[in-house]
Design a protein around this motif. Structure first.
Motif, PDB file in Angstrom:
ATOM      1  N   LYS A 135       0.806  -1.214   0.000  1.00  0.00           N
ATOM      2  CA  LYS A 135       0.000   0.000   0.000  1.00  0.00           C
ATOM      3  C   LYS A 135       0.839   1.264   0.000  1.00  0.00           C
ATOM      4  N   SER A 136       2.137   1.104  -0.113  1.00  0.00           N
ATOM      5  CA  SER A 136       2.988   2.281  -0.083  1.00  0.00           C
ATOM      6  C   SER A 136       2.774   3.114  -1.350  1.00  0.00           C
ATOM      7  N   ALA A 137       2.607   4.426  -1.166  1.00  0.00           N
ATOM      8  CA  ALA A 137       2.273   5.294  -2.296  1.00  0.00           C
ATOM      9  C   ALA A 137       3.432   5.379  -3.275  1.00  0.00           C
ATOM     10  N   SER A 138       4.630   5.605  -2.775  1.00  0.00           N
ATOM     11  CA  SER A 138       5.748   5.697  -3.702  1.00  0.00           C
ATOM     12  C   SER A 138       7.032   5.269  -3.000  1.00  0.00           C
ATOM     13  N   VAL A 139       7.796   4.466  -3.704  1.00  0.00           N
ATOM     14  CA  VAL A 139       9.046   3.985  -3.131  1.00  0.00           C
ATOM     15  C   VAL A 139       9.987   5.155  -2.893  1.00  0.00           C
ATOM     16  N   ASP A 140       9.952   6.140  -3.804  1.00  0.00           N
ATOM     17  CA  ASP A 140      10.836   7.291  -3.664  1.00  0.00           C
ATOM     18  C   ASP A 140      10.562   8.034  -2.359  1.00  0.00           C
ATOM     19  N   ALA A 141       9.268   8.250  -2.090  1.00  0.00           N
ATOM     20  CA  ALA A 141       8.919   8.970  -0.865  1.00  0.00           C
ATOM     21  C   ALA A 141       9.360   8.184   0.362  1.00  0.00           C
ATOM     22  N   GLU A 142       9.162   6.862   0.316  1.00  0.00           N
ATOM     23  CA  GLU A 142       9.588   6.018   1.444  1.00  0.00           C
ATOM     24  C   GLU A 142      11.086   6.151   1.667  1.00  0.00           C
ATOM     25  N   LYS A 143      11.826   6.064   0.562  1.00  0.00           N
ATOM     26  CA  LYS A 143      13.287   6.130   0.672  1.00  0.00           C
ATOM     27  C   LYS A 143      13.723   7.494   1.173  1.00  0.00           C
ATOM     28  N   SER A 144      13.029   8.520   0.724  1.00  0.00           N
ATOM     29  CA  SER A 144      13.430   9.862   1.126  1.00  0.00           C
ATOM     30  C   SER A 144      13.163  10.065   2.619  1.00  0.00           C
ATOM     31  N   MET A 145      12.041   9.539   3.080  1.00  0.00           N
ATOM     32  CA  MET A 145      11.737   9.621   4.520  1.00  0.00           C
ATOM     33  C   MET A 145      12.812   8.887   5.314  1.00  0.00           C
ATOM     34  N   LEU A 146      13.187   7.733   4.799  1.00  0.00           N
ATOM     35  CA  LEU A 146      14.191   6.921   5.477  1.00  0.00           C
ATOM     36  C   LEU A 146      15.518   7.677   5.575  1.00  0.00           C
ATOM     37  N   SER A 147      15.891   8.325   4.480  1.00  0.00           N
ATOM     38  CA  SER A 147      17.181   9.017   4.501  1.00  0.00           C
ATOM     39  C   SER A 147      17.112  10.236   5.432  1.00  0.00           C
TER      40      SER A 147
END
Lengths: 647, 81
Positions: free
Chosen positions: A353-365
């Motif tokens: 259900k994650s909207a975008s992998v990029d956003a997830e990765k950016s949050m993580l970083s």
């Protein structure tokens, strides 16, 4: 003559005019005399230093015989002061006359002695009274406007007639009487309101005026901090503990922060002291209520990162995340955030259900930048697991083509490394034979590739796509594994009782109740319940709803979540506290190992330095007791306040 | 009819002991040099069927001058394929 006062003022003015006339005449005549005796003035007088020049002698005579006269001088000075007061009260006065007479006083070198002192006294009295009066009468914005007007008027007055040397003391007096005396009163009366109503212009004025007086900004800064703390506390504490309000807390905090930031930048010229005060205040109030803000921030991030959130573009989302990180920075119990964030991230990843992998990765970083690599290691591990699973599934698909497998079902497995993910309670269910078979094939294949491992299936996390045939047409149902198990029963029979379903599926009773509720009492009712009703009871019967209609082909039936989140919530919090205990233990042992002996108070203060989350002293004491019980340390026999490290 | 199934499984190590015989840490955990259990800190088995964290046993083997022996049973250490 209408009244005595009036006649008096007119008399003053006439008197002043007369003096001015005499002075002008005197000057004209002196210039004439000097011109006639120019040679004398330039030669004999210059050579004899004991003799005054003709001009100076003229001034001296005028001073000695006219202005030096007691009555004349008082009347002149009083007259001047009266005239200035009328000017200050906004009446039109003869400024030319004022200017000329004041010039006269300076030329005669009695400006300071005869006039300035009295003038300053009068100014002081006037503004002291005005400050007192207006502070009571007017509200703060009006008052400030008035002060600003007064200050500019006074400076203007120096352009017109007053001597420049008096400017500084007069302006100081105005500032002192109108502002400095009332600093705390103004702040108390008006600052909160101005901040609350976001009155940019008035706040800018307040800041500029207060920057002129000593300690003005210091007090304003303190009041500003108090305002932030109080307002923030109201948002964070949520006194009615209304869960609805808790939902809005993060949004409210973000809005509040944006407002304050704007005020800081526009009104307070981004003054560093104010910015620091703001940061301290935020940190203070956000930690007044423990754990909850951290949890809510994590949930807020989840709601933004989850698919189906189409309100923001990538860039907006990125900016929003940055703003959230600012709030996050203030939180002391970052481990609480991590626990909830991890739980939500797990859900997003596993249900896809994650909207975008990029956003997830950016949050993580961002998290990594903020808290260091250790904080995000597990979260990164989760992403790695997802990728490894994907690769492994490719290999598995190839493997499936080579063997004779029960067809029809396409199996995808996410294989999780135990330590990275939140712990899930093990649960056994009865799968249909074909699914068991498929599961076994996968398990064999996996263990063949990775020896020395064991796979534990997590039925709570699985989900399926089912094809269902209704009289109204075929549908695809997106459901959880539990829902699948219940629905699959109905391809074998028409009607089942609650107990039958329980025996067939082996789902835990509360879980089953929720599952059936979602299928028979939710929005999309693919099952019928007899008797009808909102709750599922033990004796209920369930029928396949052949009449089921829905405008979409693909239908998602949500599990009913309410109670689950409540349980998850407490268990997540408990887990965090549990982890904290270990950290406290480790910190105590670490400190004692280096110090060998330490008094109770010193140990506690060192602990507070090392621990990055809030703890109560009582809890620390309990951990110390527990370590003493486990022989990691002992009390000094002579002094019970002293601890000894036991190797 | 079931069409697609996304299942979830967690894996952990199956060892004949709870703890690593060298570092005494749980096999479900990691060796003292690592921070996280899992693929980054795998287990290895010797032909004698004893099992250790790979980092632990490699450290042990490197410290042995002459013969490389299993620290548990003193047999020649050979990695089990």
């Amino acid at each position: 003559m209408s009244s005595p006062t009036c006649s008096k003022t007119i008399a003053y003015e006439q008197f002043l005019k007369k003096i001015d006339q005499y002075w002008q005449a005197h000057c004209r005549q002196m210039i004439m005399i000097r011109s006639i005796f120019l040679f004398l003035d330039r030669t004999y007088v210059l050579q004899n230093s004991s003799i005054m020049s003709i001009w100076d002698m003229g001034l001296d005579l005028f001073r000695a015989h006219i202005v030096g006269h007691h009555i004349v001088q008082t009347r002149t000075v009083d007259g001047l002061l009266q005239l200035i007061e009328r000017d200050r009260n906004g009446e039109a006065v003869d400024r030319q006359l004022l200017k000329s007479l004041l010039r006269m006083l300076s030329d005669l070198q009695i400006y300071q002695d005869a006039f300035e002192r009295k003038f300053l006294e009068a100014t002081d009295r006037l503004y002291a009274a005005e400050g007192q009066r207006l502070m009571e009468q007017r509200d703060v914005p009006e008052y400030l406007l008035h002060v600003e007007k007064r200050l500019s008027e006074e400076s203007e007055r120096f352009l017109h007639y007053l001597d420049q040397s008096t400017k500084k003391p007069v302006i100081n007096l105005v500032e002192k009487q109108l502002l400095e005396q009332h600093v705390s009163h103004i702040l108390q009366k008006g600052l909160d309101q101005l901040l609350h109503e976001n009155r940019i212009a008035d706040l800018t004025r307040l800041y500029t005026l207060f920057s002129r007086v000593r300690d003005g900004l210091k007090e304003q800064c303190a009041a500003f901090a108090t305002y932030i703390k109080n307002t923030g506390k109201v948002i964070v504490l949520n006194i009615d503990t209304d869960p609805e309000k808790d939902k809005d807390m993060v949004q409210l905090l973000l809005d509040f922060k944006a407002k304050i930031d704007n005020i800081l930048a526009v009104c307070f010229t981004s003054n560093e002291k104010f910015i620091n005060a703001m940061k301290e205040s935020f940190e203070h109030f956000i930690n007044v209520r423990q754990n909850k803000p951290a949890e809510l921030i994590a949930k807020y991030v989840d709601s933004k990162l989850r698919a189906g959130n189409k309100e923001a573009t990538e860039e907006e989302l990125e900016r929003l995340l940055d703003r959230i990180m600012v709030l996050f920075r203030f939180i002391h119990g970052k481990d609480v955030f991590e626990a909830f964030y991890k739980k939500d991230l797990a859900k997003r990843l596993l249900v896809g259900k994650s909207a975008s992998v990029d956003a997830e990765k950016s949050m993580l970083s961002k998290l990594k930048q903020e808290c260091g690599g250790g904080f995000t290691q597990k979260l990164e591990g989760m992403f790695k697991d997802m990728e490894l699973s994907k690769d492994f599934m490719l290999a598995f698909k190839q493997h499936m083509q080579n063997i004779d497998a029960p067809g029809g079902i396409e199996l995808t497995v996410n294989i999780l490394t135990m330590g990275y993910w939140p712990p899930y309670p093990p649960m056994e269910v009865h799968l249909p034979a074909e699914m068991v078979k498929l599961q076994d094939i996968f398990q064999k294949f996996y263990l063949f590739k990775h020896s020395g491992r064991k796979l534990q299936w997590q039925p709570t996390l699985g989900h399926c796509v089912l094809k269902a045939v209704f009289s109204g047409g075929n549908k695809e149902l997106q459901v959880s594994l539990f829902q699948t198990l219940c629905l699959l029963l109905f391809s074998e029979g028409e009607e089942f009782t609650f107990d039958e379903i329980k025996d067939h599926t082996g789902i835990e009773i509360n879980e089953l109740r929720r599952t059936l509720q979602s299928l028979a009492c939710g929005k999309a009712r693919v099952l019928q319940k007899l008797p009808k009703g909102k709750d599922v009871n033990d004796g209920d019967k369930f029928l396949f709803n052949d009449e089921f209609k829905h405008k979409l082909f693909r239908i998602k039936i949500n599990q009913i979540q309410m109670k689950e989140t409540q349980e998850e919530n407490t268990s997540t919090t408990e887990r965090v506290f549990h982890d904290r205990q270990y950290q406290v233990d480790a910190a105590i042992v670490r400190i004692m190992k280096t110090r060998k002996t330490l008094s109770h108070n010193l140990l506690i203060s060192e602990l507070y330095n090392q621990l990055k989350f809030p703890v109560k002293p009582g809890d620390l004491k309990k951990r110390i007791e527990s370590l003493i019980d486990r022989d990691y340390m002992e009390r000094d026999k002579d002094n019970p306040n002293q601890y000894l490290y036991v190797a | 009819m079931n069409q697609g199934w996304t299942a979830v499984a967690t894996w952990h190590w199956v060892a004949n002991d709870e703890n690593c015989g060298i570092c005494r840490m749980a096999f479900d955990g990691c060796c003292p040099d690592c921070k996280l259990p899992g693929d980054d800190c795998p287990l290895v088995w010797g032909e004698c069927s004893h099992c250790f964290h790979i980092h632990c046993i490699v450290k042990w083997l490197n410290s042995q001058q002459v013969h490389q022996l299993c620290p548990m049973c003193r047999q020649d250490w050979k990695f089990k394929e």
